[in-house]
Every structure is written in C-alpha cells, then in structure tokens.
Design an enzyme around this catalytic site. Sequence first.
Site, short mmCIF file in Angstrom:
data_model
loop_
_atom_site.label_atom_id
_atom_site.label_comp_id
_atom_site.label_asym_id
_atom_site.label_seq_id
_atom_site.Cartn_x
_atom_site.Cartn_y
_atom_site.Cartn_z
N GLU B 34 0.73 -1.22 -0.06
CA GLU B 34 -0.04 0.11 -0.08
C GLU B 34 0.76 1.01 0.08
O GLU B 34 1.69 1.41 0.69
CB GLU B 34 -0.86 -0.09 1.26
CG GLU B 34 -1.82 1.13 1.33
CD GLU B 34 -2.81 1.72 0.29
OE1 GLU B 34 -3.53 0.79 -0.22
OE2 GLU B 34 -2.47 2.70 -0.43
N LYS B 35 0.73 2.09 -0.87
CA LYS B 35 1.45 3.24 -1.15
C LYS B 35 1.30 4.45 -0.56
O LYS B 35 1.57 5.31 -0.01
CB LYS B 35 1.54 3.52 -2.70
CG LYS B 35 0.29 4.14 -3.26
CD LYS B 35 0.55 4.38 -4.75
CE LYS B 35 -0.84 4.58 -5.48
NZ LYS B 35 -0.76 4.80 -6.95
N LEU B 39 -3.94 2.61 5.86
CA LEU B 39 -4.44 1.43 5.56
C LEU B 39 -6.09 1.70 5.26
O LEU B 39 -6.50 2.57 6.09
CB LEU B 39 -4.42 0.28 6.57
CG LEU B 39 -2.58 -0.35 6.48
CD1 LEU B 39 -2.66 -1.22 7.57
CD2 LEU B 39 -2.29 -0.75 5.14
N LYS B 52 -19.78 9.89 5.29
CA LYS B 52 -20.83 9.54 6.33
C LYS B 52 -20.59 10.39 7.58
O LYS B 52 -21.65 10.65 8.29
CB LYS B 52 -20.92 7.99 6.39
CG LYS B 52 -21.91 7.39 5.62
CD LYS B 52 -21.41 6.98 4.25
CE LYS B 52 -21.63 7.78 3.30
NZ LYS B 52 -20.94 7.11 1.80
N GLY B 181 -23.45 15.23 -11.42
CA GLY B 181 -23.80 13.84 -11.40
C GLY B 181 -24.42 13.55 -10.20
O GLY B 181 -24.26 14.26 -9.12
N VAL B 238 -23.45 19.30 -18.97
CA VAL B 238 -22.50 20.36 -18.89
C VAL B 238 -21.88 20.40 -20.12
O VAL B 238 -21.34 19.31 -20.36
CB VAL B 238 -21.74 20.00 -17.72
CG1 VAL B 238 -20.62 21.03 -17.43
CG2 VAL B 238 -22.53 20.09 -16.41
N ARG B 273 -16.34 6.40 -11.44
CA ARG B 273 -14.91 6.25 -10.77
C ARG B 273 -14.35 5.57 -11.83
O ARG B 273 -14.97 4.53 -12.27
CB ARG B 273 -14.75 5.71 -9.34
CG ARG B 273 -15.50 6.68 -8.34
CD ARG B 273 -15.28 5.81 -6.98
NE ARG B 273 -13.97 5.76 -6.63
CZ ARG B 273 -13.23 6.76 -6.07
NH1 ARG B 273 -13.67 7.84 -5.96
NH2 ARG B 273 -12.10 6.29 -5.53
N HIS B 450 -42.76 -3.76 17.06
CA HIS B 450 -43.46 -2.56 17.23
C HIS B 450 -43.17 -1.93 18.42
O HIS B 450 -42.77 -2.12 19.57
CB HIS B 450 -44.81 -2.63 17.30
CG HIS B 450 -45.82 -1.51 17.55
ND1 HIS B 450 -46.01 -0.63 16.51
CD2 HIS B 450 -46.46 -0.82 18.45
CE1 HIS B 450 -46.77 0.30 16.88
NE2 HIS B 450 -46.69 0.21 18.25
#
Lengths: 457, 471
Positions: B34-35, B39, B52, B181, B238, B273, B450
């Site tokens: 992983e660069k 992580l 979120k 979008g 657009v 993406r 309920h």
Amino acid sequence: MPTPVVMPQMGESIAEGTIVRWIKKVGDQVERDEPLFEISTDKVDAEIPSPAAGVLTDIKVREGETVGVNTVVAEIGQANEVRGAGPAAAGASRSGPAGTAGPAPVKQQADGQSTPAPTPADKAASSIAPEQPSGNGRRRSSPLVRRIAKDHNVDIAQISGSGIGGRVTKHDILGYLEEGRLKPAPTTGAPTTAAPATTAPTTIAPTTIAPTTTTPTTARAPQVVRPAGGDRVEKMSVMRKKIAEHMTLSHRTSAHVYSVFHVNFSTVEKLRQEKKAEYEQRGAKLTYMAFIARALVGALRRHPVINASIDGENVIYRNDINLGIAVALDDGLIVPVVKNADEKNLLGLSRAIADIAERARSKRLNPDEVHGGTFTITNPGQFGAQFGMPIINQPQVAILGVGTIEKRPVIVNDAIGIRTMAYLTLGYDHRLVDGAVADQFMADVKEQLECFDANDC
Amino acid sequence: MPNSYDVVIIGAGTGGYVAAIRCAQLGKKVAVVEKQKALGGTCLIWGCIPTKALLEHAHALKVIRDAKEWGVTLPPATPAIDMHQVQSRKDRIVTGLTKGVEFLFKKNKIDWIKGTARLAGKGKVDIVEGDKQTLEATEIVIATGSSARSVPGIEIDHTRIITSDEAIGLKEVPKTLVILGSGAVGVEFASIYRRFGTEVTIIELLPRLVPIEDEAISAELEKSFKKQGIKSLTGTKVTKAAAGANGVDIEAQTPDGKTQKLTADLLLVAAGRGPVTTGLGVEQAGITMEKGYIKVDDLYRTSVPNVSAIGDVITLGSGVHPQLAHVSSAEGIVVAERIAGQDVAPINYDHVPSCTYCDPEIGSVGLTEGEAREKGYDVRVGSFPFGVLGRAKMAGEGEGFVKIVADKKYDEILGVHMIGPRSTELVAEAVLALRLECTVEELIRTIHAHPTFSEAVGEAAHATHGAAIHL
C-alpha cells in the site's frame, strides 16, 4: 483411478436391471449426480446419476442389455483414460459434435462381437459403492423453491442442490423443470439409428437384415409373425415387455370374476363442489379418486380378505393398506402406491394421489413407491369407459375399476331423477374371494360413497 | 526467505485488507502493498467513512435547528457549523479506523509493505517506490481500486473544479456548489452542503436523480430535495466549465436544447470512478484488460495464472460490476478462500445492497420495477409510507416509503427499494430475504417489532398482496 459405475439395487426384490439408454457418451464430461443412463427394472424406470465427476471413459454394458445388480456398467475417470482413444481423440470428444465417437461400441456389437462379461474382480470392486438414488430424505431449500415445487408437484428431494450445504436454489429447481421439459418423450428416445442392428437376433426382425444375424433363437416364440411391406417394426420397450409378462401371468394365475355396482355419486359431487375451493387453497385438487380411495380403505379394513394375498396354501392377510393407483403413461402404465392409505384423511389422500401420479408421469418415482401395494384402483372412466374389467395386479386378489362418472337418469321414489352416477367394477380372484364376500365388500364401498360423511372432508 | 509470501495483495482498501485477513486466517503468509500513508483505501480515507461522518454532522445540525420542536432551549444565536471542528472530528474517526486495520494486520501477522507495486513476471512483485525490493508470491491479488474521473471537456483543477477527494476536506462552507452527477456521491454531498448552508445545484445527464434506483425512489428524492432547496437539473449536459479566481463558470444544455449559464464557488465532478492500474505493469504481465478494467472470471482469476483481481479495478465482462466497499470485501473473502483451496461459489450480484446516505437515505436491493418488467416478470408491487408509522412520527422523520417488487407467479421477492429514515439499515432484512429466496408471503408472516421503522417492510409486503394493515 477410475470410479466404477454399477447397476444399482433399485429395490429389495430386484436382482437385475436393463440399460434402456445411455444419456452420456464415452468421452463426455459428467458432473457428480448428473444423469448418466436410464434403466428399467420390472418395477420401475429410473435415471441413474453419476457417482463421481469426471469423464465417462468406458461403457461396459450397452443399451438393451440386462445385467445383475452391482455389475460394473461403466467407468468414470479422466479425459486421458478414455478407453480405446488416444489423447487426440479425447481432446476431440470434448468439442461439439462428438456423435461420431459415441456409437463405437454399438458398431462393435453389430459386427457380432459379444460384450466382455463382467469379471469377478469387477463385481468385487463394484460392490464397494452401490449407487443408490437419493431417497426421500429432506432437502434444504428456500420458501421460493418450495412454492415452485408445490406449483409443479415436484419432490424437492429429487433435485440436487447447488447452494450452501446442498441447498436447492431457485436456479436448481428451474433447471430441473427445464430439463424435464426438454427430455425427449420415451417413445421417441429409445430407437436410435443404430437400434435395428442391435435388435438383430430376434424372430421378428425385418428380412432385410443379413441372414447370418437372423439365426433364429425361436425356442420361446409361439409363432413367427412377418411384417408386410410398409409395416413398421419397433422393439418393445422394457416396460411394454414387463406389462405383457405381468398381464398374461395374472390372467393365468387368478380365477378372475367381476361384480359391477352402480353407485350414486351425488353426495360426493356435492361435497366436492363445496370443498373444492378450500382444498385448492390448501394446495390440493379434490378429485373423485380421493373420495373413492377414502371409502375403500374403510371397507378394506372391514373386509380383510380383499386386502390379502395367496402364498401357496397360505393366505396372507395384509396389515397395511397400501393402495396402488394405476397411472397411464405415453408408452405403458405404472402403478405407484400410496402407503398406509388408511392413515390419511381426504386431504392427505388427495395430495398423495396427485403427487405419485404426477411423478409417475414425469418418471420421478422412487423404486420403493411401486412396491408393496395391497389393492389397486384403476380408472378407465377417465377416458369415457362405462366400466372396465381390469386384470388383477399380482400378488393382490382384487382390483377396483372406476367407470366414467356422469349424470344419468335414475329412478328416485318412482320418478325419474338426474343423479351423478358411476359403475364400479370389482375384479377379484375367486380362488380366495367368493362372490358373496366380494359383493358385501362392494355394497360397503357403495354405502360409504353414497352417504359420504361430510365430517370426513 | 524474508521476501517470500504465499499471497501478495496489492492495495489495502476494503477488498485488499479483507482478503489479506481472510488469507491469514486460513494459514497463509500474507503481505499487502500500500502506497498511501494509511491502510483502508478509498472507503476509509476518501469515501464511505469521511462522507458519512460529514453526513452525521449535517444531521446533528438539522436536529439542533429543530431544537424548538424538541423542546430544547438554545442560546439566542443561530446554530452554525464550525468546519474546523467538523474536519477534525471526521479525521479522528478516519484515523481511528485506519489504525484499527493496522491492528488487525499485526494480529494476523500480515506484513504491510509501504510502497508502489509493479508486477515483475511470474510470482514476482517489484516495489518500485518506498521500501524498494522484490517480493516473491505464490499468488498475487490485485486490489488497486478506483479513483474519481472526469468527463470529457472538464478539467479537474482540484481547487475550484474538484472531486470527492477534495469535497470531504473543505475548510469552509462554499456559498454555491454545482454538482455534476447525481449518483451516490453527488446526492450525498448535495445533502451535506445544503445542510451546512450552501446553495446546491445538481446537474444530471439522465432524466432523473439517482438513475440506477427505482423510478419511484428518484421521484421521492427529487421532491424532498426541492423542499430542502436543492436544485436539480435533470436531462442536462454540462458543456463547458471554466475555473477563475472567484469561482467556476458553467454552461449546460437543458433538455429543451437551451444553454443555461451557472456560476458557483465550486464545481464537484461526481461522474463516476475509473480503475487504477497506472504503473502496475498489467499489460507487460499479459493480463487481459477491458476498457481499462482487469478482466476476471466469476472467481476473480485474471487471464494470467496465479494472479487474481478484486474490487473496483475489475470487470466481470458482462453486466455492471458495482464499485462498492461491501462488494470488494465480499470478493476479497471469496478470493482468499479460493486461494486457500476451499470450495467457493460465485457471488450473486443481483443480491448486492446499495445504500445512499443522502437525506432522506436510500437503501435498495434486487430488481427495480422497470428492470423486472423488462425481464418479463408478471410484476406486482406494494409500497408503504414511513410517515404512517408511530416510530417515524416520534423521530420526526416521515419522509419516504418502502416498495417491494415481486413476481406474481411464484410470489418471489425480486427487489426491495426504500427511501426514508434508517433505510440503509432496514435494507439488511431485504438482502437476507433475497439471499434466502423469500416469498412475499414469508415476509408477511415475519413478525416486525413495534414500534420500529422496520414495520414499513412488513406493511409493504402486505400491500404487495393487496392491502397494508395500517393504511
């Protein structure tokens, strides 16, 4: 190490089976549990699933041959193990029209060579894993699958599941139904182009066959029938041969006598109309047959001699009441059995009869489901017969024939009224059952039907 | 050999790190390349988690603005958002979660190789930046993910014309924001910044918002957005966007063919993406590609033996492969178990839930009504509004509904679509229902507690069979 495929034991009393059709050819890829070949025994026809995944490398027993239970009939192995084919041929057999590779063993037979008899070693090896068709074990499924199964009257236990833990999924059952639709009708499936050659050594072979192959083995043939020009000659299906055997045997064995009763079905008809919708909601079709079966089981309990068999000088009074229901098929008939029918109510009988009849037609009966009948019902009335004179299903001693159920003019209180009526015929074996007994039994059945208890619905 | 592994995984996003943990659990020696400095990949650092977090801030602000309704007395000042605090809380959450992944790596004895990977022939991975070295691997799993992409003619300058990568880190609330979008990313940022006080306009090329959702969902969202003051220009393209010192000048072509000019502080490009494979050496390795994506079979094998690929970077060849964190992690588990020699079944992509955390939330799984009809099902639908439920009244969140799409023939549930409070949570029941091949009847017979929002699911099932109880 190839896996041997053996002739399965399809029931306790069955010692041999006939291979009717190879569904797979040598060189074909097969999955575990994928149908490999079709067999016919004197009790049942069935598709036998492959015991292992791999390539069908060798077929040892050809179509039409009868061999003992546990005889090795084929081998499943790797592609490079295909018998009599080099690697190149094995490769070729994977691609599309492999039809040319398949019939090779058949040709061999046409040349007059005999099959290699299974060696004792083969038998020893094969007895390790006698392949049993999946029994009536419970299968994991889903609400949707159960719904589809119900709609199509399919026994989920017959379907192999691809889901987690062998769960039968929507995909599995739809595939199963699709397969059933695509399967060629038995009559068209049997005679392949190679068939005339393999049927050569029979007495009624067409004259065009080379004289050497028509060497008569006539000992069993009562007479020689020759086809005239334009006639079509087809080998009898295994089922046809068995029916022929059984019927003549029964006719020879039992002293057939018949009693015909005219039965008023008005009460039954009224109840049927009243309860139809309710039963339909519960997923069962309420038929006359269910009412008749229900009436019969009570009467059979009260007249045990009708629910009996003759064994030499002994009479066996059967404890269980197992009703055989004759089901007409395209190419014959089969009699699946509703076991312990007296323990079922009207709903249970409706369901059971519909279930076995449907599965008989779609060839999905378990071998045990055609065993152990103690009394049989047949329904020539469904095709319009007023009444039938059925032949007893051995070793039983009686059979009920149901004539067509329709409205007829009858005398009611010195007037002519319209009532739903039918003739019921009892065919019985006078060796054991006397006329009086048979008629008392039938009177009992008649009363049960005419005064059918509404509380019994 | 210190550099030799059973499995080398390239990318520590949701797909990669989950695959790594599962491989390790199954007894494999695993390294993950992983660069980035942390992580967790797009989901933890750039996507799901930060957005979120921001949405929760927006929700908090909404509740506080309604303080009077709740009987809470506030000082006379108008409630306002402090972006500095928002960003630092969000960063804390992100850091906490990425550290959590680091902890899981240690626990499972997974090596994190810091650097950029390049495929170097059979069983070899070169680390070309960072901890330069060559790793040996029996199995290689590519999980390099995706990055935001632009549309032709629009150049992202990362200052005025931005992607979600910048949108999660804004130091101040823009006055005006145009979003290009209306997929999940677009409508989520619209919800966030509208709550924070921004004038938001969404431009969508297709005729409706959230175009992959059921039409009824789109209509409900558009209605709600309108009420909240979010402008939607659907069916609009657009054509030009030019960034200046003070903002962005945008030209768009509306459905009637007219050109509309807009200016905004920021233009957020949320047009999808694309796969990340730059520098990976996929072509040299002989891996079959399709439109820039790595082509895999249904168990994620690439065209090169012992090289697998999962997540946003792959295509299965047919159908749309959803670029979702939970899809990647599911694929990570499948690939790990396959590598470990377990018997695995392909994923059923018809049963992938889709959650959009705009306000009101959207949760959906399975076929939309339109798709079901297109496939030839004898469709029947039923829906039930949240507003009727006691639970929704208490929460003051009565927007939206649950809609069930079913097949009449076998009563099969084909799809469940919901918009409204807790929809992203409620969809879990529907996912299980589809997975277990549930019928509508079964859903009706399932007792829903309920008072809960989940009652809407049971009632929608009733509605599918004729009539809901409380309507």
